[in-house]
Motif scaffolding. Sequence first.
Motif, PDB file in Angstrom:
ATOM      1  N   PRO A   1     -29.827   6.447  28.210  1.00  0.00           N
ATOM      2  CA  PRO A   1     -28.393   7.212  28.311  1.00  0.00           C
ATOM      3  C   PRO A   1     -27.858   7.604  26.942  1.00  0.00           C
ATOM      4  O   PRO A   1     -27.247   8.467  26.662  1.00  0.00           O
ATOM      5  CB  PRO A   1     -27.563   6.079  29.192  1.00  0.00           C
ATOM      6  N   LEU A   2     -27.981   6.640  26.164  1.00  0.00           N
ATOM      7  CA  LEU A   2     -27.423   6.819  24.718  1.00  0.00           C
ATOM      8  C   LEU A   2     -28.222   7.932  24.160  1.00  0.00           C
ATOM      9  O   LEU A   2     -27.584   8.872  23.276  1.00  0.00           O
ATOM     10  CB  LEU A   2     -27.404   5.403  23.769  1.00  0.00           C
ATOM     11  N   LYS A   3     -29.464   7.832  24.141  1.00  0.00           N
ATOM     12  CA  LYS A   3     -30.276   8.861  23.399  1.00  0.00           C
ATOM     13  C   LYS A   3     -30.373  10.282  23.893  1.00  0.00           C
ATOM     14  O   LYS A   3     -30.322  11.050  23.012  1.00  0.00           O
ATOM     15  CB  LYS A   3     -31.859   8.296  23.648  1.00  0.00           C
ATOM     16  N   PHE A   4     -29.995  10.421  25.156  1.00  0.00           N
ATOM     17  CA  PHE A   4     -30.101  11.751  25.755  1.00  0.00           C
ATOM     18  C   PHE A   4     -28.571  12.207  25.958  1.00  0.00           C
ATOM     19  O   PHE A   4     -28.548  13.552  26.077  1.00  0.00           O
ATOM     20  CB  PHE A   4     -30.911  11.863  26.956  1.00  0.00           C
ATOM     21  N   TYR A   5     -27.655  11.277  26.084  1.00  0.00           N
ATOM     22  CA  TYR A   5     -26.350  11.884  26.550  1.00  0.00           C
ATOM     23  C   TYR A   5     -25.148  11.663  25.314  1.00  0.00           C
ATOM     24  O   TYR A   5     -24.147  12.573  25.380  1.00  0.00           O
ATOM     25  CB  TYR A   5     -25.896  11.186  27.662  1.00  0.00           C
ATOM     26  N   VAL A   6     -25.421  10.648  24.509  1.00  0.00           N
ATOM     27  CA  VAL A   6     -24.318  10.343  23.586  1.00  0.00           C
ATOM     28  C   VAL A   6     -24.858  10.795  22.171  1.00  0.00           C
ATOM     29  O   VAL A   6     -24.137  11.240  21.451  1.00  0.00           O
ATOM     30  CB  VAL A   6     -24.160   8.780  23.525  1.00  0.00           C
ATOM     31  N   PHE A   7     -25.924  10.346  21.642  1.00  0.00           N
ATOM     32  CA  PHE A   7     -26.393  10.641  20.300  1.00  0.00           C
ATOM     33  C   PHE A   7     -26.554  12.172  19.982  1.00  0.00           C
ATOM     34  O   PHE A   7     -26.306  12.499  18.726  1.00  0.00           O
ATOM     35  CB  PHE A   7     -27.853   9.944  20.239  1.00  0.00           C
ATOM     36  N   PRO A   8     -26.996  13.140  20.977  1.00  0.00           N
ATOM     37  CA  PRO A   8     -26.784  14.393  20.700  1.00  0.00           C
ATOM     38  C   PRO A   8     -25.675  14.894  20.432  1.00  0.00           C
ATOM     39  O   PRO A   8     -25.151  15.850  19.569  1.00  0.00           O
ATOM     40  CB  PRO A   8     -27.510  15.270  21.959  1.00  0.00           C
ATOM     41  N   LEU A   9     -24.277  14.321  20.666  1.00  0.00           N
ATOM     42  CA  LEU A   9     -23.234  14.693  20.491  1.00  0.00           C
ATOM     43  C   LEU A   9     -22.591  14.080  19.312  1.00  0.00           C
ATOM     44  O   LEU A   9     -21.186  14.058  18.805  1.00  0.00           O
ATOM     45  CB  LEU A   9     -22.181  14.539  21.646  1.00  0.00           C
ATOM     46  N   MET A  10     -23.249  13.385  18.343  1.00  0.00           N
ATOM     47  CA  MET A  10     -22.942  12.369  17.601  1.00  0.00           C
ATOM     48  C   MET A  10     -22.088  13.289  16.207  1.00  0.00           C
ATOM     49  O   MET A  10     -22.539  14.122  15.761  1.00  0.00           O
ATOM     50  CB  MET A  10     -23.868  11.541  17.060  1.00  0.00           C
ATOM     51  N   SER A  11     -21.050  12.375  15.578  1.00  0.00           N
ATOM     52  CA  SER A  11     -20.332  12.909  14.626  1.00  0.00           C
ATOM     53  C   SER A  11     -19.922  11.736  13.910  1.00  0.00           C
ATOM     54  O   SER A  11     -20.111  10.286  14.335  1.00  0.00           O
ATOM     55  CB  SER A  11     -19.137  13.918  14.929  1.00  0.00           C
ATOM     56  N   LEU A  12     -19.696  11.802  12.790  1.00  0.00           N
ATOM     57  CA  LEU A  12     -19.368  10.753  11.875  1.00  0.00           C
ATOM     58  C   LEU A  12     -17.867   9.646  12.428  1.00  0.00           C
ATOM     59  O   LEU A  12     -18.091   8.509  12.554  1.00  0.00           O
ATOM     60  CB  LEU A  12     -18.518  10.976  10.460  1.00  0.00           C
ATOM     61  N   GLY A  13     -17.061  10.551  13.076  1.00  0.00           N
ATOM     62  CA  GLY A  13     -15.947   9.785  13.730  1.00  0.00           C
ATOM     63  C   GLY A  13     -16.385   8.959  14.865  1.00  0.00           C
ATOM     64  O   GLY A  13     -16.168   7.804  15.322  1.00  0.00           O
ATOM     65  N   LEU A  14     -17.336   9.653  15.652  1.00  0.00           N
ATOM     66  CA  LEU A  14     -17.941   9.256  16.906  1.00  0.00           C
ATOM     67  C   LEU A  14     -18.866   7.872  16.676  1.00  0.00           C
ATOM     68  O   LEU A  14     -18.705   6.919  17.241  1.00  0.00           O
ATOM     69  CB  LEU A  14     -18.393  10.149  17.856  1.00  0.00           C
ATOM     70  N   PHE A  15     -19.530   8.184  15.518  1.00  0.00           N
ATOM     71  CA  PHE A  15     -20.321   7.100  15.107  1.00  0.00           C
ATOM     72  C   PHE A  15     -19.554   5.754  14.837  1.00  0.00           C
ATOM     73  O   PHE A  15     -19.951   4.489  15.158  1.00  0.00           O
ATOM     74  CB  PHE A  15     -21.302   7.416  14.019  1.00  0.00           C
ATOM     75  N   LEU A  16     -18.638   5.872  13.767  1.00  0.00           N
ATOM     76  CA  LEU A  16     -17.701   4.762  13.768  1.00  0.00           C
ATOM     77  C   LEU A  16     -17.156   4.107  14.789  1.00  0.00           C
ATOM     78  O   LEU A  16     -16.879   2.919  14.881  1.00  0.00           O
ATOM     79  CB  LEU A  16     -16.652   5.158  12.723  1.00  0.00           C
ATOM     80  N   GLY A  17     -16.556   5.050  15.853  1.00  0.00           N
ATOM     81  CA  GLY A  17     -16.047   4.584  16.812  1.00  0.00           C
ATOM     82  C   GLY A  17     -16.873   3.831  17.842  1.00  0.00           C
ATOM     83  O   GLY A  17     -16.584   2.596  18.316  1.00  0.00           O
ATOM     84  N   MET A  18     -18.041   4.123  17.702  1.00  0.00           N
ATOM     85  CA  MET A  18     -19.074   3.396  18.527  1.00  0.00           C
ATOM     86  C   MET A  18     -19.478   2.134  17.987  1.00  0.00           C
ATOM     87  O   MET A  18     -19.764   1.179  18.531  1.00  0.00           O
ATOM     88  CB  MET A  18     -20.364   4.355  18.565  1.00  0.00           C
ATOM     89  N   LEU A  19     -19.499   2.035  16.616  1.00  0.00           N
ATOM     90  CA  LEU A  19     -19.701   0.707  16.003  1.00  0.00           C
ATOM     91  C   LEU A  19     -18.672  -0.075  16.352  1.00  0.00           C
ATOM     92  O   LEU A  19     -18.989  -1.452  16.768  1.00  0.00           O
ATOM     93  CB  LEU A  19     -19.782   0.765  14.367  1.00  0.00           C
ATOM     94  N   VAL A  20     -17.354   0.216  16.196  1.00  0.00           N
ATOM     95  CA  VAL A  20     -16.179  -0.695  16.576  1.00  0.00           C
ATOM     96  C   VAL A  20     -16.404  -0.898  17.981  1.00  0.00           C
ATOM     97  O   VAL A  20     -15.969  -2.403  18.301  1.00  0.00           O
ATOM     98  CB  VAL A  20     -14.793   0.249  16.279  1.00  0.00           C
ATOM     99  N   LEU A  21     -16.301  -0.211  18.851  1.00  0.00           N
ATOM    100  CA  LEU A  21     -16.457  -0.528  20.262  1.00  0.00           C
ATOM    101  C   LEU A  21     -17.611  -1.620  20.658  1.00  0.00           C
ATOM    102  O   LEU A  21     -17.453  -2.300  21.483  1.00  0.00           O
ATOM    103  CB  LEU A  21     -16.710   0.757  21.136  1.00  0.00           C
ATOM    104  N   THR A  22     -18.811  -1.190  20.157  1.00  0.00           N
ATOM    105  CA  THR A  22     -19.994  -1.974  20.184  1.00  0.00           C
ATOM    106  C   THR A  22     -19.579  -3.583  19.628  1.00  0.00           C
ATOM    107  O   THR A  22     -19.836  -4.457  20.413  1.00  0.00           O
ATOM    108  CB  THR A  22     -21.177  -1.684  19.231  1.00  0.00           C
ATOM    109  N   VAL A  23     -18.699  -3.778  18.531  1.00  0.00           N
ATOM    110  CA  VAL A  23     -18.575  -4.972  18.304  1.00  0.00           C
ATOM    111  C   VAL A  23     -17.559  -5.747  19.088  1.00  0.00           C
ATOM    112  O   VAL A  23     -17.753  -6.785  19.521  1.00  0.00           O
ATOM    113  CB  VAL A  23     -18.019  -5.058  16.642  1.00  0.00           C
ATOM    114  N   ALA A  24     -16.343  -4.948  19.487  1.00  0.00           N
ATOM    115  CA  ALA A  24     -15.476  -5.494  20.495  1.00  0.00           C
ATOM    116  C   ALA A  24     -16.247  -5.912  21.862  1.00  0.00           C
ATOM    117  O   ALA A  24     -15.683  -7.046  22.481  1.00  0.00           O
ATOM    118  CB  ALA A  24     -14.607  -4.358  20.591  1.00  0.00           C
ATOM    119  N   LEU A  25     -16.873  -5.055  22.351  1.00  0.00           N
ATOM    120  CA  LEU A  25     -17.553  -5.156  23.945  1.00  0.00           C
ATOM    121  C   LEU A  25     -18.559  -6.347  23.605  1.00  0.00           C
ATOM    122  O   LEU A  25     -18.595  -7.424  24.572  1.00  0.00           O
ATOM    123  CB  LEU A  25     -18.126  -4.087  24.336  1.00  0.00           C
TER     124      LEU A  25
END
Length: 511
Positions: A274-298
Motif C-alpha cells: 500500500p505504501l509503495k503503490f499509493y503513498v510513495f508516488p505522491l511523496m514530497s518533503l512535507g509529506l515525508f517529514l509528516g510520515m516520519l512524525v506520524l510513524t514515531v507517534a503511532l
Amino acid sequence: MATFIIRRLIASFFVLLAATYIMYVLTALAGDPLEDLRTSTAPNALQLIEARTQLLNLDVPPYLRYFIWLSGVAGCFVGNCDFGVNVQGQDVTIQLAQALGQTLQLVTTASLLAIIVGLAIGITTALRQYSGYDYTVTFFSFLFFSLPIFWVAVLLKQFIAIGFNDFLRDPEIPPVVIAAFSVIAALLWSSILGGNTRKRIIVAVVAGASTAVTLAYFNLADWLSDPSLGIVAVGLTAIGIAFGITAISTGLRNRRALYGSLAVAVLAIVLYYPLKFYVFPLMSLGLFLGMLVLTVALTGAVGFVIARRDRWQAFRTNALVGLLVILVMSLDQYMSFWEAYSDSSRIRGRPVATVGAFTPNLGGNFWIQGIDSFTHLLLPTIALILVSLASYTRYSRATMLEVLNQDFIRTARAKGLTERTVIVRHAFRNALIPIATIVAFDIGALVGGAVITERVFGWTGMGQLFVKGLEATDPNPVMAFFVVTGTLAVLFNLVADLVYAALDPRIRVNA
C-alpha cells in the motif's frame, strides 16, 4: 533553570559582541577593498571608487564602521536582518540564506553520522579492550586523524568517485574481492561479539559465509546496476531491527516490549505494498517529514499500550523501531529509482558526484531528487566524518573505560544486574557526560572546517562566502560567516550544560 539560561545568554551576547568587533576590525585592516579599482584603467575609475566608498562606508574608520554594521545585524532580533552588501553591491543576507542551507545540510549529516558511528565504535572497543578489533580501530583512528582534510578529499575523489564510477560501468565483483571481504567480515564480527573460542568460530563462519553469499548474489542478479530490497528483505530487516533495538533498550526478557517491536515489523510488512503503490508516488518533503512524525507517534503508542510496566521505555523502543523501519522502506523506494537516475542524460552512468551540491536541470520526482542530494553529499560527508570520527572514537573509548572501572559499576554487577543493564543504563549514560563537551565544540569546528571541504568539492556554501570575503577584504560576508559560526558554538555549549544536568542528577543548573 530559566535564570541559568538567561544568565548564560546574556554572557554569551557580550562574548559575541567583543569577538565580532575584533574580527570586523582585523578583517577591515587586512587589505584595501578598493585595490582592484585603483589599478583599473577604466575611464570612470574615480566614479567607481567613490560609489564603492559610499556603498561600504569606507570613509568611516573601521573602529566606528563596525557599529554601522552592528545596527543592521541588530535587526535580527525583530526579524529584519541586514548584514550589509558586498563589494559588488549584492545583499549579503540573501547570500547567507542560500549558503547557510547547503552548509547546514552538509554539516548536520556529517555530525549526526560521526556522533552515532563514533560512539558505537568507541564503546564497542572499550568492551573489547586490547582485542584485534580494538587495535585495528585505534590504528585507523590515528591514521585518519593525522590526515589533512584536503588530502582525504582528493583520495575520495580518486578512489570512490572516479574509481567507483568506472566500476559501475560493468559492476562485477571479482572472486578475490569476495574472498577478502568475507575474511574481513569474519574477523570483524568475531572480534566485536567476543566470547569463547567456539562462539568466535561460529560467528566468524556465519559472518564470512553471509558476506560471500550476499556478494555472489549481487553479481548474479546485477544488483549494483539496479538495486532493490523487496518485501522479503524489508521484512527480515524489520524483524532484525525489532530484536536488536529491544535487546539494547529493554532486553529480550521484556516480552511485551519485544512483542510491541515485532508488531511494528509485521505492520511494516502488511503496509509494504500500500505504501509503495499509493503513498510513495505522491511523496514530497512535507509529506515525508509528516510520515516520519506520524510513524514515531503511532508505533510508540503501540508499545505504550502493549506494555504493562515501564510504558515510556516501551514507547521509546517501539518509536525507534518504527522510525528505522520506515527509513528502510524509504531506502527501498530510493533504490527503485537508482537505475533511472544513473541512466539519465544529466548523469550518464556516473552517479557519484565530485562537484557541487546538486545536478543542474536534473528534474525528476522526490525520490530522484533525494538520490541526487545523496550522491552529492556522499564524498564531502565521508571526508568530514573520517576527520571527526577519530576524536569521537577515542574519547568515547577512554570515558567508557574510566566509567567501567568505577565503584558503582562493580556494585551494579554485584547486585546481579544483567550486563546489558550495567552497560546501557549505568555505564553508557555516565560516559556521555564528557562526550557532550566534545560534541558542543565540534559543531562549531565542523562549520569552520567545512570551508576547506566546500572548497575542494565546489560547494557554494558558507565556506565560499567566507573565502571570497577574505580575498576581496570585504568584512560583511566574512562577518556573516563568523556570526553564524559563533552563534552555533555558543548555543551548543549552552545545550551541553543542559545535557550535563539531564545525564547526571548531581549536576544542577541553578543560578
